[in-house]
Write an enzyme that holds these catalytic residues in place. Structure first.
Site, PDB file in Angstrom:
ATOM      1  N   GLU A  19      12.350   1.949  13.093  1.00 47.08           N
ATOM      2  CA  GLU A  19      11.034   1.470  12.678  1.00 47.08           C
ATOM      3  C   GLU A  19      10.138   1.280  13.899  1.00 47.08           C
ATOM      4  O   GLU A  19      10.584   0.793  14.928  1.00 47.08           O
ATOM      5  CB  GLU A  19      11.160   0.138  11.932  1.00 47.08           C
ATOM      6  CG  GLU A  19      11.888   0.242  10.600  1.00 47.08           C
ATOM      7  CD  GLU A  19      11.211   1.189   9.617  1.00 47.08           C
ATOM      8  OE1 GLU A  19       9.983   1.143   9.500  1.00 47.08           O
ATOM      9  OE2 GLU A  19      11.923   1.989   8.969  1.00 47.08           O
ATOM     10  N   GLY A  20       8.909   1.641  13.747  1.00 43.91           N
ATOM     11  CA  GLY A  20       7.950   1.464  14.841  1.00 43.91           C
ATOM     12  C   GLY A  20       8.295   2.314  16.046  1.00 43.91           C
ATOM     13  O   GLY A  20       7.852   2.056  17.147  1.00 43.91           O
ATOM     14  N   GLU A  52       4.356   7.132   2.887  1.00 42.05           N
ATOM     15  CA  GLU A  52       5.175   5.931   3.065  1.00 42.05           C
ATOM     16  C   GLU A  52       4.733   4.829   2.135  1.00 42.05           C
ATOM     17  O   GLU A  52       3.638   4.881   1.566  1.00 42.05           O
ATOM     18  CB  GLU A  52       5.187   5.454   4.527  1.00 42.05           C
ATOM     19  CG  GLU A  52       3.832   5.034   5.049  1.00 42.05           C
ATOM     20  CD  GLU A  52       3.912   4.499   6.492  1.00 42.05           C
ATOM     21  OE1 GLU A  52       4.997   4.140   6.970  1.00 42.05           O
ATOM     22  OE2 GLU A  52       2.842   4.427   7.133  1.00 42.05           O
ATOM     23  N   ARG A  66      -7.776   7.511   4.719  1.00 39.59           N
ATOM     24  CA  ARG A  66      -7.788   7.684   6.168  1.00 39.59           C
ATOM     25  C   ARG A  66      -7.784   9.159   6.480  1.00 39.59           C
ATOM     26  O   ARG A  66      -7.020   9.927   5.884  1.00 39.59           O
ATOM     27  CB  ARG A  66      -6.549   7.033   6.795  1.00 39.59           C
ATOM     28  CG  ARG A  66      -6.881   5.644   7.297  1.00 39.59           C
ATOM     29  CD  ARG A  66      -5.747   5.056   8.063  1.00 39.59           C
ATOM     30  NE  ARG A  66      -4.534   5.080   7.265  1.00 39.59           N
ATOM     31  CZ  ARG A  66      -3.394   4.542   7.667  1.00 39.59           C
ATOM     32  NH1 ARG A  66      -3.317   3.950   8.846  1.00 39.59           N
ATOM     33  NH2 ARG A  66      -2.316   4.590   6.904  1.00 39.59           N
ATOM     34  N   ASN A  99       4.223   0.758   2.184  1.00 42.29           N
ATOM     35  CA  ASN A  99       4.141  -0.379   3.099  1.00 42.29           C
ATOM     36  C   ASN A  99       4.379  -1.689   2.364  1.00 42.29           C
ATOM     37  O   ASN A  99       3.662  -2.000   1.411  1.00 42.29           O
ATOM     38  CB  ASN A  99       2.753  -0.438   3.730  1.00 42.29           C
ATOM     39  CG  ASN A  99       2.417   0.853   4.452  1.00 42.29           C
ATOM     40  OD1 ASN A  99       2.872   1.087   5.560  1.00 42.29           O
ATOM     41  ND2 ASN A  99       1.643   1.713   3.801  1.00 42.29           N
ATOM     42  N   SER A 124      -2.646  -2.967   5.704  1.00 40.92           N
ATOM     43  CA  SER A 124      -3.959  -3.317   6.245  1.00 40.92           C
ATOM     44  C   SER A 124      -5.069  -2.428   5.716  1.00 40.92           C
ATOM     45  O   SER A 124      -4.867  -1.548   4.888  1.00 40.92           O
ATOM     46  CB  SER A 124      -3.914  -3.274   7.769  1.00 40.92           C
ATOM     47  OG  SER A 124      -3.536  -1.990   8.179  1.00 40.92           O
ATOM     48  N   LYS A 127      11.845  12.802  11.448  1.00 44.06           N
ATOM     49  CA  LYS A 127      11.287  11.478  11.746  1.00 44.06           C
ATOM     50  C   LYS A 127      12.387  10.540  12.212  1.00 44.06           C
ATOM     51  O   LYS A 127      13.460  10.496  11.603  1.00 44.06           O
ATOM     52  CB  LYS A 127      10.686  10.869  10.474  1.00 44.06           C
ATOM     53  CG  LYS A 127       9.449  11.566   9.948  1.00 44.06           C
ATOM     54  CD  LYS A 127       8.932  10.810   8.722  1.00 44.06           C
ATOM     55  CE  LYS A 127       7.512  11.241   8.389  1.00 44.06           C
ATOM     56  NZ  LYS A 127       6.936  10.420   7.307  1.00 44.06           N
ATOM     57  N   LYS A 174      11.910   3.183   6.166  1.00 46.78           N
ATOM     58  CA  LYS A 174      11.931   4.628   5.875  1.00 46.78           C
ATOM     59  C   LYS A 174      13.200   5.045   5.150  1.00 46.78           C
ATOM     60  O   LYS A 174      13.176   5.895   4.270  1.00 46.78           O
ATOM     61  CB  LYS A 174      11.871   5.404   7.191  1.00 46.78           C
ATOM     62  CG  LYS A 174      10.494   5.645   7.715  1.00 46.78           C
ATOM     63  CD  LYS A 174      10.565   6.689   8.834  1.00 46.78           C
ATOM     64  CE  LYS A 174       9.392   6.509   9.765  1.00 46.78           C
ATOM     65  NZ  LYS A 174       9.730   5.671  10.931  1.00 46.78           N
ATOM     66  N   ARG A 229       0.851  -1.184   0.000  1.00 44.29           N
ATOM     67  CA  ARG A 229       0.000   0.000   0.000  1.00 44.29           C
ATOM     68  C   ARG A 229       0.885   1.231   0.000  1.00 44.29           C
ATOM     69  O   ARG A 229       1.721   1.391   0.895  1.00 44.29           O
ATOM     70  CB  ARG A 229      -0.931   0.029   1.214  1.00 44.29           C
ATOM     71  CG  ARG A 229      -2.109   1.010   1.034  1.00 44.29           C
ATOM     72  CD  ARG A 229      -2.933   1.153   2.306  1.00 44.29           C
ATOM     73  NE  ARG A 229      -2.161   1.839   3.312  1.00 44.29           N
ATOM     74  CZ  ARG A 229      -2.110   1.486   4.593  1.00 44.29           C
ATOM     75  NH1 ARG A 229      -2.790   0.459   5.035  1.00 44.29           N
ATOM     76  NH2 ARG A 229      -1.357   2.164   5.441  1.00 44.29           N
TER      77      ARG A 229
END
Lengths: 516, 516
Positions: free
Chosen positions: B408-409, B154, B492, B156, B161, B404, B342, B134
């Site tokens: 990750e996460g 970004e 979204r 994915n 999802s 940023k 990223k 996505r």
């Protein structure tokens, strides 16, 4: 014979199998709308003030075995039953006589009858009448050696519910029996599962088609100027069984392209009107979210007004009267609702006196009338001396009976040996408030496992009740029937020690069937 | 131009309109599986110990306007993006160089890289690789007079999802725009609604078709004796977004007739095995509810393992390695997951140094490569002196940027004027842990109303993010692509003052779009 089928069913589950089934059913039910709003005892109002939460409807893990002969018979007889209840409804005088006796014992029936009388006095503005019925049966299996027979528990003429959810349970069990594709391992193996799935369940299609038939028969708008038309679902506040209703609404919208609105029964008088200048009395609905748009209601479908608890004040009776006198086709009319009273069932089943059943079905083959009569469990009134009193007062014969209150929506039944003692404890003048019914004996070995709405899993001996849906549209003036269909069914399975309780309370579960 | 569209949208709602929309959406979402399991902050575990409750996914009441040019561009570029990320994944050496720099700042990436190295040493048993991607964008609208352009937020490559729920929101808004049939009055009227509905959303079909393509390309069973084959969804414990996954599972089962099982990532080692005697290394799954039946896994679809928090112990890394070394087609492989870091996005966007983008897309028309490059927001690493450091340390230019974390996460972003101060507060040696990105400026006047999962209704200024789904199946050894598709999208919408937060937490909502 039947006991052999039931005694080794369902197959036992080990913990991993049970967990898999419960999880799969929980998820499937949620994904596919097999849902109810949770009871306040499960989720307190303060936890979910906006009412967004939903939970699975109570369902059995397994479909229940059901004799094919009984299922076929119930389906075969449904259109005859439809016709019977339309004929009863057309005979206002006959209903009136029965009601006369009840008026002093039952406020609710008395109130309904008064609504009818007041509209009758003014003259009904609509002669078409729509019935969405469900005839409920148990299989009577008095001994292991006799073939099971079909006995009617009750005939519902108003708010016959669970068609939407029942279709979904049928899909659920059918999917499980074929899951995963090509390698069915969701259930442990069992001879009854071999190439067997529940019969087709068209409850949603059939009930919606009935509503659509009424809508289409209404004819052009009677309003001046003409208005677009719609169907109105009249519903209860705090309804938990919303998704059952929405299954019909979706079908009417998607397939029949008919505008459908839901309206609380307490808001009928706020949002509908009948122009006093229009003798056709169209029922005009102004949606509160779009008050400049008006619709003319062709058909009112009640999912309320069936029990005394639905009428909180005179205003609710006023609302019922308001709709009754309008040109909308009622599903059902007050008269048709009254035809569904327990007492009517008892009078039809009476073996002494006039043969009401044959009179109402005068155009029907007597062999078929006999098959209808076969579905009646013996039942008696206790108002006068006779067979009913004899059976009820003798402990030995009472053992075989249940005492049901005449009062609609009323209290608990009295069972077996408690009957004589109970009757002797109340004044004889009150005995006419009760009906004595021979107990239907369902298969004693039937067992199942149920997932309740709060997630609890219960297993044990059960009693199953099959409902068959039918729809009929007729002209109350001429008696002419323009639509008479049968389709779809409901299996409800209750823990054997539970004698009362609706599905939504969690005491009983929605189920499907495997024919044997 | 854009501001005109957004400034008078959505139409205002009076209380009755709002109540109607909220009730209708709540019911529709529940009936149709547009659901999530409630957060423990909403429904405490002790209220629902069995986890039966569900609630609507957070959704907007209205679809959001979106420029058609940007939507078309995002769809057009998706198969090129698919190809780009397949090509990156095929270049293990290139990925390795980038990872080298990150290994000492990021445990998670270091761990993933080690999994790859250990499987590489043994030799991969499967060369086919499946991507379900996505690509997420915002529309960059720096001033009222410039046309909006598409900027990537970004890309994915793992657990992309919301395809399932996004399709449902599209249906929800489409239904509302046409409700009731023939007389659309669910929404107040607005010019944008005239004969307009959201574009088709085939996310479920596209993502499922990608999984089915992998399943079918796996070929015959490698087990001895041969086993039936299946797809395995590897999922998280306490997943709240179950119904999004189940939408794909249903499609694979119903349409593609493929057995699909869901397995917790923590239970991989309990229920799967690779026979040591079989050099093909088939991944054998024994369903716990039917341990005598074995399936061979053709494809593992991860809805887990994407964040450090998915790995609780060495055993989870062992499980990931176990699957990685098997013959199952991974969606995605570790290498493909790493390609989605990223840092890769940032290296591709670098304007100084080698033109990695053109190299990876060497067979692609340079005009199309330029259009891909157009979607990159300028971004810089801060590891060495250069443009990134200059922009970050000057308050005036920092105002236009976000900082940023590479990790990750990881934690929160640092915005605008806070950047120089923040950098000066940490040792310069740590600056390489951060990426500086030019702020994307979405339409400033965009507004919407959202129904959260707990039933709260919020309205205000919003920022929308469009995701476009793509699937690709390729051979990692030859680079040959056997399936490359685009289809389906996700909108979204977040409250403007919310900079972080996933949909499931209620800080952001699922939406759909109306093109203008």
């Amino acid at each position: 014979m039947a006991d052999q089928i039931y005694s080794n069913y369902p197959p036992p589950l080990n913990p991993a199998q049970k967990e898999f089934l419960v999880t799969t059913i929980k998820d499937w039910a949620t994904q596919n709308g097999l849902l109810v709003r949770p009871a306040p005892t499960f989720v307190p109002k303060e936890t979910d003030p906006s009412g967004v939460l939903a939970t699975n409807a109570p369902v059995t893990l397994f479909p229940s075995p059901f004799p094919k002969s009984c299922f076929d018979e119930a389906k075969y007889l449904q259109t005859v039953y439809n016709q019977l209840y339309a004929a009863i409804t057309c005979n206002e005088e006959w209903i009136g006589k029965i009601m006369e006796d009840l008026i002093d014992v039952d406020d609710f029936i008395s109130h309904l009858w008064k609504v009818h009388l007041s509209v009758k006095e003014e003259g009904y503005a609509q002669t078409l009448s729509l019935g969405l019925y469900r005839s409920d049966y148990m299989t009577h299996t008095p001994s292991a050696s006799t073939a099971p027979s079909l006995k009617q528990v009750e005939f519902n003429t108003i708010s016959s519910s669970f068609g939407g959810l029942s279709s979904l349970v049928t899909s659920l069990h059918t999917n499980l029996l074929n899951s995963p594709p090509g390698h069915s391992i969701a259930y442990p193996s069992h001879p009854l599962f071999n190439s067997n799935v529940p019969p087709e369940n068209t409850a949603v299609e059939t009930l919606s088609a009935g509503l659509a038939a009424a809508h289409n028969s209404y004819g052009p708008s009677k309003a001046k100027p003409a208005l677009p038309t719609c169907i109105l679902f009249v519903v209860q506040k705090n309804e938990r069984n919303t998704f059952d209703q929405l299954a019909l609404l979706k079908q009417l919208t998607k397939v029949h392209k008919i505008p459908v609105f839901r309206l609380l029964c307490s808001e009928i008088l706020d949002h509908t009107s009948i122009p006093s200048s229009n003798p056709s009395r169209p029922l005009i609905y102004s949606p509160p979210h779009s008050p400049d748009t008006q619709f003319e209601v062709t058909t009112t479908y009640y999912r309320c007004f069936y029990a005394p608890s639905d009428y909180h004040s005179e205003r609710d009776w006023e609302a019922r009267t308001h709709v009754e006198r309008s040109a909308a086709i009622k599903c059902p009319t007050v008269l048709n609702q009254l035809a569904g009273c327990k007492v009517v069932q008892q009078v039809l089943a009476e073996t002494a006196g006039p043969d009401h059943l044959s009179s109402f079905l005068s155009g029907t083959d007597s062999a078929i009338v006999a098959r209808i009569r076969e579905t009646f469990a013996p039942q008696y009134d206790l108002s006068s001396t006779g067979r009913g009193r004899d059976l009820a007062l003798n402990v030995e014969t009472a053992m075989n009976h249940v005492l049901k209150p005449q009062r609609e929506g009323g209290g608990n039944n009295i069972y077996k040996e408690a009957i004589p003692e109970f009757l002797r404890s109340i004044p004889e003048s009150e005995w006419k408030r009760w009906i004595l019914m021979e107990l239907i004996k369902p298969p004693s070995e039937a067992k199942n496992v149920a997932l309740r709405s709060d997630g609890e899993v219960l297993s044990g001996h059960v009693i199953g009740e099959l409902g068959v849906y039918g729809t009929i549209l007729w002209d109350q003036a001429s008696g002419k029937i323009s639509h008479n269909e049968q389709g779809g069914w409901l299996m409800r399975t209750k823990g054997r020690d539970v004698n009362e309780g609706g599905v939504a309370t969690g005491f009983s579960s929605l189920d499907s069937i495997l024919l044997y």
